[in-house]
Design an enzyme around this catalytic site. Structure first.
Site, PDB file in Angstrom:
ATOM      1  N   SER A 254       0.931  -1.252  -0.096  1.00 37.52           N
ATOM      2  CA  SER A 254       0.065   0.137  -0.138  1.00 37.52           C
ATOM      3  C   SER A 254       0.957   1.325   0.111  1.00 37.52           C
ATOM      4  O   SER A 254       1.631   1.543  -0.887  1.00 37.52           O
ATOM      5  CB  SER A 254      -0.839  -0.124   1.186  1.00 37.52           C
ATOM      6  OG  SER A 254      -1.782   0.886   0.822  1.00 37.52           O
ATOM      7  N   ASP A 350      -8.197  -3.497  -7.239  1.00 35.81           N
ATOM      8  CA  ASP A 350      -7.716  -3.029  -5.718  1.00 35.81           C
ATOM      9  C   ASP A 350      -8.919  -2.301  -4.771  1.00 35.81           C
ATOM     10  O   ASP A 350      -9.388  -1.312  -5.026  1.00 35.81           O
ATOM     11  CB  ASP A 350      -6.368  -2.017  -5.954  1.00 35.81           C
ATOM     12  CG  ASP A 350      -5.918  -1.812  -4.576  1.00 35.81           C
ATOM     13  OD1 ASP A 350      -6.408  -1.198  -3.897  1.00 35.81           O
ATOM     14  OD2 ASP A 350      -4.870  -2.407  -4.490  1.00 35.81           O
ATOM     15  N   HIS A 417      -6.224  -6.189  -1.513  1.00 35.10           N
ATOM     16  CA  HIS A 417      -5.226  -5.057  -1.327  1.00 35.10           C
ATOM     17  C   HIS A 417      -4.055  -5.536  -0.427  1.00 35.10           C
ATOM     18  O   HIS A 417      -4.443  -5.624   0.649  1.00 35.10           O
ATOM     19  CB  HIS A 417      -5.914  -3.862  -0.665  1.00 35.10           C
ATOM     20  CG  HIS A 417      -5.009  -2.562  -0.439  1.00 35.10           C
ATOM     21  ND1 HIS A 417      -4.553  -1.878  -1.586  1.00 35.10           N
ATOM     22  CD2 HIS A 417      -4.481  -2.050   0.670  1.00 35.10           C
ATOM     23  CE1 HIS A 417      -3.817  -0.784  -1.038  1.00 35.10           C
ATOM     24  NE2 HIS A 417      -4.062  -0.807   0.298  1.00 35.10           N
TER      25      HIS A 417
END
Length: 480
Positions: A254, A350, A417
């Site tokens: 991330s 995502d 994610h």
């Protein structure tokens, strides 16, 4: 930690029991809800390898069941008729707990105390930190440095809110965390990197380690020093042996995945010229796309992050010399100029980007997307059409990577994610695959140059191996 877990189990169990006894005359129904709540919490914790959380809620369930005949009034006693089913749940959860214990190891925290004198501090002024599991055997001179994710803060208000938690203060960080997936120290679960020196750098600056503002406001006492934290941690790791690295990877998930992009060439420059050094970005390929209202919300947001943290001077000059600094937070505008080999693991759908770029709260004030964002199975045909359009934009943004062997990719069609640090998606019998290849094998084959890997999945819902995320309504993930 065990003492703390036992203490919390007692506190939580009593809280649940008192709630069950006092808030509803139908105690049996309330108790079922409590059990369901704990089950959901355990499921979510399993995905994140939060072993302490899993232990806590599993023990809470066990204690709750054992106490029903002695602590609860008569309306609840007939729950014993359903004990067989509940015990099956607990047995399954217990097996999952034991499996997770086997799949992950806990690594203690290390504080970079000498960084404070250099001004390399978290938002609240506390020292930066990392977790270090030393390499062994043939991996003693190999280094994997993974940067933690956790969104960003784009102004004083949002940065102040992070000072009170682990994303802005090392005082609030867990003293030990689980290493799983690419950080796992067992060959069975991580065959190519298990014996490397594996480091998880904690995230407490809110700028993907790019900020550097000298002045500290005497009122807010906020420190914007992410770039200094990166330099201080690197200096300490080099002194601990990374200067002799033969193989090295900078990675992250991330906001940490964006860190590995922004600092890719900088990381390579720190290490021996003859070393094999590459970069891995997990869920870090954030794209500049319009939201459902037609606004470029994420572009404005990233520009605010860069301005607040004074990040411009620490972004790749190959980008800032051509574009405004805010745009240089988007990988699509700078990856073609990265000279170090880099690999991208990303979901085309995502979940963070769907929730915060395609359909952020400001673009959906009535909350029409709320159910869809929690679970892709809840999405309407119109919402799925917009998500397919987002995938098309995402793939278009990837074209700048070209098809060279130095730039690899694993782009699946999952609603997910971060997939490299969770065992279930990194390497397990049911992990996501592309071209019959797991993420673990794809990354390792590319790194060791056994074969290039450049695969893009077919559109959702074509891939049955996906582990699509299902979020709870109360889930609080750093967003925009």
């Amino acid at each position: 930690m065990e003492r703390l877990v036992r203490q919390r189990v007692m506190e939580y169990t009593k809280e649940y029991i008192y709630r069950a006894m006092g808030t509803n005359s139908n105690g049996n129904m309330v108790l079922k809800q409590v059990i369901d709540m704990n089950t959901r919490l355990i499921t979510n914790a399993c995905r994140m390898s939060l072993l302490e959380t899993i232990t806590l809620h599993w023990l809470s369930l066990t204690n709750l069941l054992q106490s029903t005949t002695t602590w609860f009034p008569q309306p609840i006693l007939h729950l014993r008729m359903e004990n067989a089913i509940i015990r099956q749940w607990l047995n399954l959860l217990g097996c999952a707990l034991l499996l997770l214990i086997a799949e992950a190891s806990y690594v203690p925290i290390t504080y970079v105390q000498n960084a404070v004198t250099k001004g390399a501090v978290c938002l609240d002024g506390s020292p930066p930190a990392y977790h270090f599991d030393k390499g062994f055997g043939t991996g003693i001179n190999n280094w994997l440095v993974a940067f933690e994710g956790g969104g960003w803060c784009n102004n004083v208000t949002t940065c102040l809110s992070r000072k009170t938690n682990r994303l802005g203060s090392s005082k609030k960080m867990a003293r030990q965390i689980a290493f799983s997936g690419i950080l796992n120290n067992r060959r069975l679960f991580n065959p190519d990197f298990y014996n490397w020196n594996r480091i998880k750098v904690r995230y407490c600056d809110g700028s993907s380690f790019t900020g550097d503002v000298e002045a500290v406001n005497p009122v807010t006492k906020l420190h914007f020093r992410g770039a200094r934290i990166f330099a201080a941690v690197m200096e300490e790791l080099l002194a601990k042996g990374m200067k002799n690295a033969r193989n090295a990877i900078i990675s992250g998930c991330s906001a940490g995945g964006l860190t590995s992009v922004l600092h890719c060439d900088r990381f390579r420059a720190l290490l021996p010229r003859g070393a094999r050094v590459k970069c891995l970005s997990d869920a870090g390929y954030f794209i500049n796309a319009r939201d459902v209202s037609g606004a470029l919300h994420i572009e404005q947001y990233f520009s605010q992050v860069v301005a607040t943290h004074g990040s411009a001077r620490n972004l790749p000059q190959s980008c800032t010399s051509r574009l405004s600094p805010g745009l240089c937070f988007f990988p699509q505008y700078l990856v073609s100029h990265i000279t170090t080999p880099i690999f991208f693991v990303n979901a085309a759908y995502d979940s963070w980007q769907i929730k915060n770029i395609l359909a952020p709260g400001v673009a959906d004030p009535q909350g029409h997307w709320h159910s869809c964002k929690l679970d892709i199975n809840n999405c309407s045909p119109d919402e799925l059409d917009l998500m397919q359009g987002f995938r098309t934009e995402f793939l278009r943004a990837l074209t700048v990577l070209g098809n060279t062997s130095s730039k690899g990719m694993f782009i699946d069609s999952c609603y997910a994610h971060c997939q490299t640090e969770m065992q279930e998606t990194w390497l397990r019998s049911d992990s996501p695959v592309l071209n019959k290849t797991t993420i673990a094998r794809a990354v390792a084959d590319w790194f060791y140059e056994r074969r290039p890997f450049h695969q893009i999945d077919c559109p959702y819902p074509c891939n049955p191996t996906c582990h699509n995320r299902v979020f709870e309504p109360q889930d609080n993930h750093p967003g925009v």
